[in-house]
Design a protein around this motif. Structure first.
Motif, PDB file in Angstrom:
ATOM      1  N   PRO B 108     112.613  23.153 -27.423  1.00 41.03           N
ATOM      2  CA  PRO B 108     113.628  22.538 -28.240  1.00 41.03           C
ATOM      3  C   PRO B 108     114.701  23.074 -28.735  1.00 41.03           C
ATOM      4  CG  PRO B 108     111.292  21.517 -28.622  1.00 41.03           C
ATOM      5  CD  PRO B 108     111.152  22.903 -28.076  1.00 41.03           C
ATOM      6  N   TRP B 109     115.822  22.350 -28.715  1.00 38.93           N
ATOM      7  CA  TRP B 109     117.169  23.100 -29.089  1.00 38.93           C
ATOM      8  C   TRP B 109     117.719  22.099 -30.107  1.00 38.93           C
ATOM      9  CZ3 TRP B 109     122.564  23.031 -26.740  1.00 38.93           C
ATOM     10  CH2 TRP B 109     123.511  23.944 -27.530  1.00 38.93           C
ATOM     11  N   GLY B 110     117.634  22.520 -31.492  1.00 35.09           N
ATOM     12  CA  GLY B 110     118.154  21.485 -32.615  1.00 35.09           C
ATOM     13  C   GLY B 110     119.679  22.217 -32.911  1.00 35.09           C
ATOM     14  N   ARG B 111     120.598  20.902 -33.000  1.00 35.60           N
ATOM     15  CA  ARG B 111     121.776  21.184 -33.459  1.00 35.60           C
ATOM     16  C   ARG B 111     122.205  20.645 -34.681  1.00 35.60           C
ATOM     17  NH1 ARG B 111     122.851  25.043 -31.672  1.00 35.60           N
ATOM     18  NH2 ARG B 111     125.242  24.625 -31.378  1.00 35.60           N
ATOM     19  N   PRO B 112     123.130  21.276 -35.499  1.00 38.67           N
ATOM     20  CA  PRO B 112     123.454  20.648 -36.727  1.00 38.67           C
ATOM     21  C   PRO B 112     123.800  19.111 -36.514  1.00 38.67           C
ATOM     22  CG  PRO B 112     124.704  22.607 -36.321  1.00 38.67           C
ATOM     23  CD  PRO B 112     123.970  22.260 -35.086  1.00 38.67           C
ATOM     24  N   GLY B 113     123.693  18.537 -37.505  1.00 41.64           N
ATOM     25  CA  GLY B 113     123.852  16.768 -37.300  1.00 41.64           C
ATOM     26  C   GLY B 113     122.863  15.949 -36.802  1.00 41.64           C
ATOM     27  N   GLY B 114     121.542  16.550 -36.420  1.00 40.59           N
ATOM     28  CA  GLY B 114     120.572  15.900 -35.956  1.00 40.59           C
ATOM     29  C   GLY B 114     120.220  15.680 -34.772  1.00 40.59           C
ATOM     30  N   THR B 115     120.933  16.388 -33.606  1.00 39.27           N
ATOM     31  CA  THR B 115     120.475  16.276 -32.384  1.00 39.27           C
ATOM     32  C   THR B 115     119.626  17.324 -31.812  1.00 39.27           C
ATOM     33  OG1 THR B 115     122.794  15.482 -31.835  1.00 39.27           O
ATOM     34  CG2 THR B 115     121.513  16.401 -29.973  1.00 39.27           C
ATOM     35  N   THR B 116     118.492  16.714 -31.314  1.00 39.27           N
ATOM     36  CA  THR B 116     117.546  17.824 -30.716  1.00 39.27           C
ATOM     37  C   THR B 116     117.407  17.613 -29.366  1.00 39.27           C
ATOM     38  OG1 THR B 116     116.674  17.988 -32.842  1.00 39.27           O
ATOM     39  CG2 THR B 116     115.284  18.818 -30.818  1.00 39.27           C
ATOM     40  N   PHE B 117     117.785  18.363 -28.503  1.00 40.11           N
ATOM     41  CA  PHE B 117     117.657  18.532 -26.972  1.00 40.11           C
ATOM     42  C   PHE B 117     116.176  18.925 -26.781  1.00 40.11           C
ATOM     43  CE2 PHE B 117     122.062  19.317 -27.560  1.00 40.11           C
ATOM     44  CZ  PHE B 117     122.440  18.136 -26.877  1.00 40.11           C
ATOM     45  N   HIS B 118     115.340  17.882 -26.072  1.00 39.82           N
ATOM     46  CA  HIS B 118     113.932  18.343 -25.656  1.00 39.82           C
ATOM     47  C   HIS B 118     114.140  18.337 -24.087  1.00 39.82           C
ATOM     48  CE1 HIS B 118     112.232  17.237 -29.494  1.00 39.82           C
ATOM     49  NE2 HIS B 118     113.321  16.461 -29.431  1.00 39.82           N
ATOM     50  N   PHE B 119     113.473  19.345 -23.218  1.00 35.40           N
ATOM     51  CA  PHE B 119     113.395  19.842 -21.919  1.00 35.40           C
ATOM     52  C   PHE B 119     112.209  19.190 -21.488  1.00 35.40           C
ATOM     53  CE2 PHE B 119     116.229  22.046 -24.308  1.00 35.40           C
ATOM     54  CZ  PHE B 119     117.607  22.001 -23.958  1.00 35.40           C
ATOM     55  N   VAL B 120     112.505  18.185 -20.533  1.00 40.08           N
ATOM     56  CA  VAL B 120     111.336  17.347 -19.815  1.00 40.08           C
ATOM     57  C   VAL B 120     111.060  17.789 -18.339  1.00 40.08           C
ATOM     58  CG1 VAL B 120     110.430  15.445 -19.421  1.00 40.08           C
ATOM     59  CG2 VAL B 120     111.784  15.676 -21.467  1.00 40.08           C
ATOM     60  N   THR B 121     109.993  18.520 -18.089  1.00 43.13           N
ATOM     61  CA  THR B 121     110.047  19.188 -16.511  1.00 43.13           C
ATOM     62  C   THR B 121     109.011  18.390 -15.764  1.00 43.13           C
ATOM     63  OG1 THR B 121     108.261  20.603 -17.470  1.00 43.13           O
ATOM     64  CG2 THR B 121     110.385  21.500 -17.393  1.00 43.13           C
ATOM     65  N   ASP B 122     108.341  17.258 -16.361  1.00 41.52           N
ATOM     66  CA  ASP B 122     107.766  16.462 -15.544  1.00 41.52           C
ATOM     67  C   ASP B 122     108.251  15.038 -15.149  1.00 41.52           C
ATOM     68  OD1 ASP B 122     107.297  15.515 -18.150  1.00 41.52           O
ATOM     69  OD2 ASP B 122     104.994  15.449 -18.015  1.00 41.52           O
ATOM     70  N   GLY B 123     109.355  14.942 -15.032  1.00 40.89           N
ATOM     71  CA  GLY B 123     110.147  13.738 -14.355  1.00 40.89           C
ATOM     72  C   GLY B 123     110.700  12.821 -15.206  1.00 40.89           C
ATOM     73  N   LEU B 124     111.459  11.830 -14.575  1.00 38.33           N
ATOM     74  CA  LEU B 124     112.076  10.703 -15.502  1.00 38.33           C
ATOM     75  C   LEU B 124     111.157  10.086 -16.357  1.00 38.33           C
ATOM     76  CD1 LEU B 124     114.690   9.379 -16.282  1.00 38.33           C
ATOM     77  CD2 LEU B 124     114.703   8.103 -14.186  1.00 38.33           C
ATOM     78  N   ALA B 125     109.975   9.475 -15.681  1.00 39.63           N
ATOM     79  CA  ALA B 125     109.202   8.477 -16.279  1.00 39.63           C
ATOM     80  C   ALA B 125     108.722   9.215 -17.349  1.00 39.63           C
ATOM     81  CB  ALA B 125     108.173   8.157 -15.350  1.00 39.63           C
ATOM     82  N   SER B 126     108.122  10.379 -17.528  1.00 37.47           N
ATOM     83  CA  SER B 126     107.879  11.213 -18.777  1.00 37.47           C
ATOM     84  C   SER B 126     109.025  11.367 -19.645  1.00 37.47           C
ATOM     85  CB  SER B 126     107.385  12.679 -18.284  1.00 37.47           C
ATOM     86  OG  SER B 126     107.340  13.404 -19.508  1.00 37.47           O
ATOM     87  N   ALA B 127     110.154  11.515 -19.247  1.00 35.66           N
ATOM     88  CA  ALA B 127     111.144  11.659 -20.105  1.00 35.66           C
ATOM     89  C   ALA B 127     111.461  10.129 -20.658  1.00 35.66           C
ATOM     90  CB  ALA B 127     112.654  11.769 -19.654  1.00 35.66           C
ATOM     91  N   MET B 128     111.463   9.256 -20.001  1.00 29.05           N
ATOM     92  CA  MET B 128     111.528   7.641 -20.759  1.00 29.05           C
ATOM     93  C   MET B 128     110.464   7.267 -21.694  1.00 29.05           C
ATOM     94  SD  MET B 128     114.375   6.699 -18.922  1.00 29.05           S
ATOM     95  CE  MET B 128     114.099   5.103 -19.930  1.00 29.05           C
ATOM     96  N   ARG B 129     109.467   7.722 -21.143  1.00 34.43           N
ATOM     97  CA  ARG B 129     108.014   7.699 -22.403  1.00 34.43           C
ATOM     98  C   ARG B 129     108.390   8.251 -23.553  1.00 34.43           C
ATOM     99  NH1 ARG B 129     104.711   7.794 -17.557  1.00 34.43           N
ATOM    100  NH2 ARG B 129     104.588  10.301 -18.111  1.00 34.43           N
ATOM    101  N   GLN B 130     108.757   9.597 -23.464  1.00 35.41           N
ATOM    102  CA  GLN B 130     109.044  10.417 -24.729  1.00 35.41           C
ATOM    103  C   GLN B 130     110.278   9.813 -25.429  1.00 35.41           C
ATOM    104  OE1 GLN B 130     108.489  14.878 -24.250  1.00 35.41           O
ATOM    105  NE2 GLN B 130     108.178  14.474 -22.180  1.00 35.41           N
TER     106      GLN B 130
END
Lengths: 217, 217
Positions: B108-130
């Motif tokens: 995960p890549w956190g940025r100032p201001g509260g944005t954190t990017f999470h990288f999901v490698t098991d597909g869109l449905a998993s990203a939607m759930r998370q």
């Protein structure tokens, strides 16, 4: 003062008609769905149904009724006429003069119910002039097809545009705006309204001058 | 209950971005014009301008503000992230968790201001759930690009769609709906509104079952 307007139905993905257009099938595969909202109105039923029965009242109906009422003359292209000559009922649905831009001279063709088709062989500008004269205080509708509408925009003839966006995807077909970028008409949003079947987007078309070096694409 | 929504700007001819897209030029030639209405809002200026000065109040501003406020998490595709990783300021403009659908695992890549990017490698449905879990009571926005949005529609993840239609023609570029016909989502018009710069079309996305023989195009 009398206005010139374009009033067309589009799919959500921007198509005037679906794929597979051919004589007798002018809206292509799936294209009827673009106009289902209009077919459902009482105004349409009265105009096309003969006995005037059926159809829904409400904002969509009022909009269709207002478009019929404001229109004193129509301009259309040859392809749209050719399709309509086969497909329209004997009482053609215009009840007003229709100016068809074509290369083929032909005597005016009157239909029961007040529609007369006039065949204009000296170009769109001439058809627009004749339609304006025939419409008097009422407005001129540029009906289609896409090529005539685009030319009317490009040549700065159009004052208003209404798009009726149906919530359907056709995927392929004939697009209203395909290949059109540089026009002598800038679009300004005027109003928007939604009904359960359709969304109506109204624009003012404002003339603008083009740099002479700008390519017409 | 928390909702999943798509909220995108389009040109009048249906493009998300113009032609000539490349790294550092994600909106392509002319594409910035799609978002001029949003750049003009006070909400945008506050979020991106640093000092919070400038920008217009009014309905467009309220709409942008409401979208920021409702969003508890974002889902986006790898290409959009790659473009943004270069183009976004250090204070990435999301201020919430962002779930990036990608084939490349990354911490995960956190940025100032509260944005954190999470990288999901098991597909869109998993990203939607998370994203749903991270958003809590707030909503999930599927940001883009077009491929992820289309997949989210096709897979029935989306509850609401808003299109902001700018009155410009781009002629070429990347279309939101290109090639999309059969989806597990039917669009129902909810509301429409016009401002001088843009028209906003709101839809409900209603799940529907597809016949198994229907091709996915």
């Amino acid at each position: 003062m009398s206005k010139v307007f374009v009033d067309v139905g589009l799919s959500l993905d921007g198509f005037l008609a679906g794929p597979g257009r051919r004589p007798g099938h002018p809206l292509g595969d799936g294209g009827l769905a673009i106009h289902e909202w209009m077919f459902a109105t009482a105004a349409f039923a009265e105009r096309h149904g003969g006995d005037g029965g059926g159809g829904e009242r409400g904002p969509d109906d009022e909009l269709v009724r207002a478009v019929f009422a404001r229109t004193g003359a129509y301009v259309m292209g040859r392809c749209m006429f050719d399709e309509g000559e086969v497909g329209w009922p004997e009482h053609a649905p215009f009840h007003a003069p229709v100016f068809v831009v074509t290369r083929h001279a032909r005597a005016p063709w009157g239909r029961p119910g007040g529609t007369t088709f006039h065949f204009v062989t000296d170009g769109l500008a001439s058809a627009m002039r004749q339609a304006r004269a025939a419409a008097g205080e009422r407005d001129v509708r540029v009906s289609g097809g896409a090529d005539v509408i685009q030319q009317a925009f490009e040549d700065g003839h159009v004052d208003e545009l209404t798009l009726h966006v149906a919530p359907v995807l056709l995927g392929q077909g004939l697009r209203l705006f395909d290949g059109m970028v540089a026009t002598r008409c800038r679009f300004e949003p005027l109003a928007a309204a939604a009904s359960p079947r359709v969304q109506h987007l109204h624009f003012r078309c404002v003339p603008r001058s083009l740099p002479t070096s700008e390519p017409r694409s």
